[in-house]
Design a protein around this motif. Sequence first.
Motif, mmCIF file in Angstrom:
data_model
loop_
_atom_site.group_PDB
_atom_site.id
_atom_site.type_symbol
_atom_site.label_atom_id
_atom_site.label_comp_id
_atom_site.label_asym_id
_atom_site.label_seq_id
_atom_site.Cartn_x
_atom_site.Cartn_y
_atom_site.Cartn_z
ATOM 1 N N LEU A 26 128.674 54.776 64.156
ATOM 2 C CA LEU A 26 127.312 54.931 63.627
ATOM 3 C C LEU A 26 127.442 55.433 62.197
ATOM 4 C CD1 LEU A 26 125.712 56.764 66.695
ATOM 5 C CD2 LEU A 26 125.423 54.343 66.085
ATOM 6 N N ARG A 27 126.638 54.856 61.307
ATOM 7 C CA ARG A 27 126.752 55.256 59.908
ATOM 8 C C ARG A 27 125.402 55.605 59.297
ATOM 9 N NH1 ARG A 27 129.138 50.429 57.498
ATOM 10 N NH2 ARG A 27 128.828 49.516 59.568
ATOM 11 N N GLU A 37 106.271 60.047 71.981
ATOM 12 C CA GLU A 37 106.377 58.674 71.483
ATOM 13 C C GLU A 37 107.495 57.912 72.198
ATOM 14 O OE1 GLU A 37 104.724 58.750 66.913
ATOM 15 O OE2 GLU A 37 106.886 58.925 67.206
ATOM 16 N N THR A 38 107.386 56.593 72.135
ATOM 17 C CA THR A 38 108.435 55.732 72.686
ATOM 18 C C THR A 38 109.159 55.013 71.555
ATOM 19 O OG1 THR A 38 107.213 55.388 74.727
ATOM 20 C CG2 THR A 38 108.885 53.763 74.205
ATOM 21 N N LEU A 39 110.483 55.084 71.621
ATOM 22 C CA LEU A 39 111.327 54.379 70.656
ATOM 23 C C LEU A 39 112.132 53.324 71.406
ATOM 24 C CD1 LEU A 39 112.911 53.969 67.972
ATOM 25 C CD2 LEU A 39 114.416 55.824 68.713
ATOM 26 N N ALA A 40 111.994 52.080 71.001
ATOM 27 C CA ALA A 40 112.823 51.019 71.585
ATOM 28 C C ALA A 40 114.001 50.776 70.656
ATOM 29 C CB ALA A 40 112.008 49.742 71.736
ATOM 30 N N ILE A 41 115.194 50.679 71.238
ATOM 31 C CA ILE A 41 116.394 50.439 70.437
ATOM 32 C C ILE A 41 116.964 49.077 70.785
ATOM 33 C CG2 ILE A 41 118.704 51.291 69.861
ATOM 34 C CD1 ILE A 41 117.668 54.098 70.657
ATOM 35 N N LEU A 42 117.088 48.255 69.769
ATOM 36 C CA LEU A 42 117.613 46.909 69.931
ATOM 37 C C LEU A 42 118.875 46.770 69.093
ATOM 38 C CD1 LEU A 42 114.521 46.346 70.677
ATOM 39 C CD2 LEU A 42 114.886 44.086 69.738
ATOM 40 N N SER A 47 126.753 47.295 68.894
ATOM 41 C CA SER A 47 126.113 47.759 67.653
ATOM 42 C C SER A 47 125.976 49.281 67.611
ATOM 43 C CB SER A 47 124.752 47.084 67.464
ATOM 44 O OG SER A 47 123.896 47.363 68.545
ATOM 45 N N GLY A 48 126.186 49.958 68.758
ATOM 46 C CA GLY A 48 126.171 51.418 68.757
ATOM 47 C C GLY A 48 125.033 52.060 69.526
ATOM 48 N N LYS A 49 124.307 51.280 70.322
ATOM 49 C CA LYS A 49 123.122 51.806 71.016
ATOM 50 C C LYS A 49 123.478 52.934 71.991
ATOM 51 C CE LYS A 49 122.105 47.707 72.718
ATOM 52 N NZ LYS A 49 123.278 46.938 72.231
#
Length: 242
Positions: A26-27, A37-42, A47-49
Amino acid sequence: SLTISKGAVEFKNVSFHYPESDVPVLRDLSFSVQPGETLAILGSTGSGKTSLFQLVPRLYDVTEGEVLVDGKNVMNYPIEKLRKGIGVVPQEAVLFTGSITENIGWGKEDATSDEIISAAVDAQIHETVEKLPNQYDTRVGQRGVNLSGGQKQRLSIARALVRKPKILMLDDSTSALDLKTEGKLLKALRTYSCTTFIITQKISTAMEADHILLLDDGTVEAWGTHEELLNTSPLYVKIVQS
Ligand code: M5T
Ligand code: MG
């Protein structure tokens, strides 16, 4: 001492590499999510999810930068208090040999039967459990009843929900659910008012989120709502069209 009270999460210039390697995973990630709140990670595979997820409950510590919960560096929380407030549903559901009740209540031994059932209802697994030979007393795991991947995922979500976490982190935990069941699950999650991180491959899930973080090779490729990303991120548009 410190406990998570609201569930705000902020990443400030976070970089990370695993202890056994010096390749950055991760950079320089910076973003913040408000309580509830809701955060969606794609992001594509690798990719580092999952790596990003692990930094919040301190399964690993950042190499550089800070992860803040309710404005305070996660390093300053007693680790058991930090983890108590965070429900992590891992990419691969981990069940052990024991009853359904024991599996859902794992880590919260004082959970009442009503609390277990209510978490199972919200995780959309209650109806399945009712049909098992001994309902909530049915043994799962080795030499117990075998559950499908999707059923294991939902049990593992119920386990996180029964603790009423301030922060809920779902690592691709709904991948095996059909859209209708997933819709019901997401609706039930809203009643918990917890801050939710959801790693997903589905645009339909991402669209519902307050923010979308698109990771590409460990960096923030795009951040915003579905509408915003359609206008700002060619990579996002590509994913939507695929
Ligand atoms: C990102 C490496 C992995 C990849 C990069 C979990 C883990 C990952 N990695 C390790 O070296 N050790 C580990 O324990 O980190 O991997 P990720 O964060 O797992 O990526 P992802 O979650 O986006 O991928 P996926 O396949 O789950 O969609 O170089 O080798
Ligand atoms: Mg992953």
